[in-house]
Design a protein around this motif. Structure first.
Motif, PDB file in Angstrom:
ATOM      1  N   PHE A 128      27.461 -11.110   4.702  1.00 47.53           N
ATOM      2  CA  PHE A 128      26.299 -11.425   3.965  1.00 47.53           C
ATOM      3  C   PHE A 128      25.381 -10.149   3.658  1.00 47.53           C
ATOM      4  CE2 PHE A 128      25.536 -12.192   8.235  1.00 47.53           C
ATOM      5  CZ  PHE A 128      24.356 -11.387   8.619  1.00 47.53           C
ATOM      6  N   GLU A 157      19.770  -9.947  17.430  1.00 47.30           N
ATOM      7  CA  GLU A 157      21.304  -9.853  17.280  1.00 47.30           C
ATOM      8  C   GLU A 157      21.330  -8.257  17.389  1.00 47.30           C
ATOM      9  OE1 GLU A 157      23.431 -11.474  14.084  1.00 47.30           O
ATOM     10  OE2 GLU A 157      22.929 -13.564  14.824  1.00 47.30           O
ATOM     11  N   ASP A 189      20.054  -7.185  13.668  1.00 37.02           N
ATOM     12  CA  ASP A 189      20.030  -8.012  12.470  1.00 37.02           C
ATOM     13  C   ASP A 189      19.056  -9.491  12.987  1.00 37.02           C
ATOM     14  OD1 ASP A 189      20.725 -10.307  10.966  1.00 37.02           O
ATOM     15  OD2 ASP A 189      22.945 -10.369  11.570  1.00 37.02           O
ATOM     16  N   GLU A 228      23.403  -4.841  16.978  1.00 32.80           N
ATOM     17  CA  GLU A 228      24.538  -4.388  16.395  1.00 32.80           C
ATOM     18  C   GLU A 228      25.241  -2.861  16.300  1.00 32.80           C
ATOM     19  OE1 GLU A 228      25.471  -6.747  13.072  1.00 32.80           O
ATOM     20  OE2 GLU A 228      24.474  -8.597  14.060  1.00 32.80           O
ATOM     21  N   LYS A 272      18.502 -14.687   6.749  1.00 33.98           N
ATOM     22  CA  LYS A 272      18.926 -13.278   7.197  1.00 33.98           C
ATOM     23  C   LYS A 272      18.299 -12.172   6.550  1.00 33.98           C
ATOM     24  CE  LYS A 272      22.496 -13.984  10.178  1.00 33.98           C
ATOM     25  NZ  LYS A 272      22.404 -13.106  11.368  1.00 33.98           N
ATOM     26  N   GLY A 278      28.257  -6.887  13.209  1.00 36.80           N
ATOM     27  CA  GLY A 278      28.216  -8.188  14.252  1.00 36.80           C
ATOM     28  C   GLY A 278      27.723  -7.912  15.551  1.00 36.80           C
ATOM     29  N   VAL A 312      28.347  -8.377   8.733  1.00 36.75           N
ATOM     30  CA  VAL A 312      29.525  -8.924   9.423  1.00 36.75           C
ATOM     31  C   VAL A 312      29.132 -10.178   9.846  1.00 36.75           C
ATOM     32  CG1 VAL A 312      31.869  -8.773  10.155  1.00 36.75           C
ATOM     33  CG2 VAL A 312      30.869  -7.054   9.056  1.00 36.75           C
TER      34      VAL A 312
HETATM   35 MN    MN Z   1      24.706 -10.150  12.901  1.00 38.52          MN
END
Ligand code: MN
Length: 237
Positions: free
Chosen positions: A56, A86, A117, A88, A138, A206, A33
């Motif tokens: 994604f 990141e 991430d 998450e 990513k 996220g 997300v």
């Molecule tokens: Mn992320």
């Protein structure tokens, strides 16, 4: 009938079990997300308004299982000079479905884990400006380190708690799981309108604000209340 090449093996995440990793959760797909914490949406130049979530994917073999209490080396990725962390919350789907109503979403979750991430931020920014897909930014090798998975049968559904990441001992990301713009049940309901979710799917939900660069030699330590910690370090490719 036989395969003409050796088939790739399943990626899997170990189940948290007192460091005796004799149970593995096999990975089907990895959904992610975008911009699910308002402060991170702002730092990425977006709106903190509650817009529909966007998604994604990463390939299943982007997973890097990180055992509890260990630090795994991540090779600095090629073709970037702004490699970002990141932290998450990761949701593991144990029961598939489509058009899953929010009120039934919890029934589809097998467990939860802490994940990273990892992102080529310079490429993400350039791709976004050109309206191009995000895979190069990513979905690269080793872009999804993940700590052992905690079964719902043991810990229930974490609805609140701190989510944090330190680089070389310094706090860089500090948020709360309950600050998510789209909570886990809504993410599952929304995503399942577009994809048939299957057992083995992971959803990275996220990251809070404070994302930043990782350079060779950095050590990253992150955690979420009730889900333990994840440690990785960056080495030259
Ligand atoms: Mn992320």
């Amino acid at each position: 009938m036989s395969y003409v090449i050796t088939p790739a093996s399943y990626s899997a995440v170990p189940v948290a079990n007192n460091n005796e990793y004799n149970e593995q959760f096999p990975i089907h797909r990895i959904y992610c997300v975008g911009r699910n914490y308002a402060a991170h949406a702002r730092e990425m130049g977006g709106s903190p308004e509650r817009e529909p979530p966007f998604f994604f994917c990463k390939p299943a073999d982007a997973i890097v299982p990180v055992p509890a209490g260990e630090s795994i080396a991540l090779a600095y990725p090629s073709e970037t000079s702004n490699y970002h962390h990141e932290i998450e919350l990761v949701v593991a789907i144990g029961k598939g479905g489509k058009n899953i109503p929010e009120k039934h979403a919890h029934d589809h979750i097998w467990g939860y884990a802490v994940g990273l991430d990892m992102t080529r931020r310079d490429l993400q920014t350039a791709l976004r400006e050109k309206g191009q897909p995000w895979e190069l930014a990513k979905a690269f090798d080793q872009s999804a380190p993940i700590a052992p998975l905690y079964p719902v049968s043991r810990i229930g559904h974490p609805k609140a708690g701190s989510i944090w990441l330190k680089v070389n001992g310094e706090m860089r990301q500090a948020g709360r799981v309950e600050q998510m713009i789209w909570p886990v049940t809504e993410i599952i309901s929304h995503l399942s309108r577009y994809f048939t979710l299957l057992p083995g799917d992971l959803i990275f939900t996220g990251t809070p604000s404070g994302v930043g660069p990782v350079i060779v030699g950095d050590t990253l330590l992150g955690g979420i209340d009730g889900l333990g910690e994840i440690a990785v370090h960056s080495i030259a490719a």
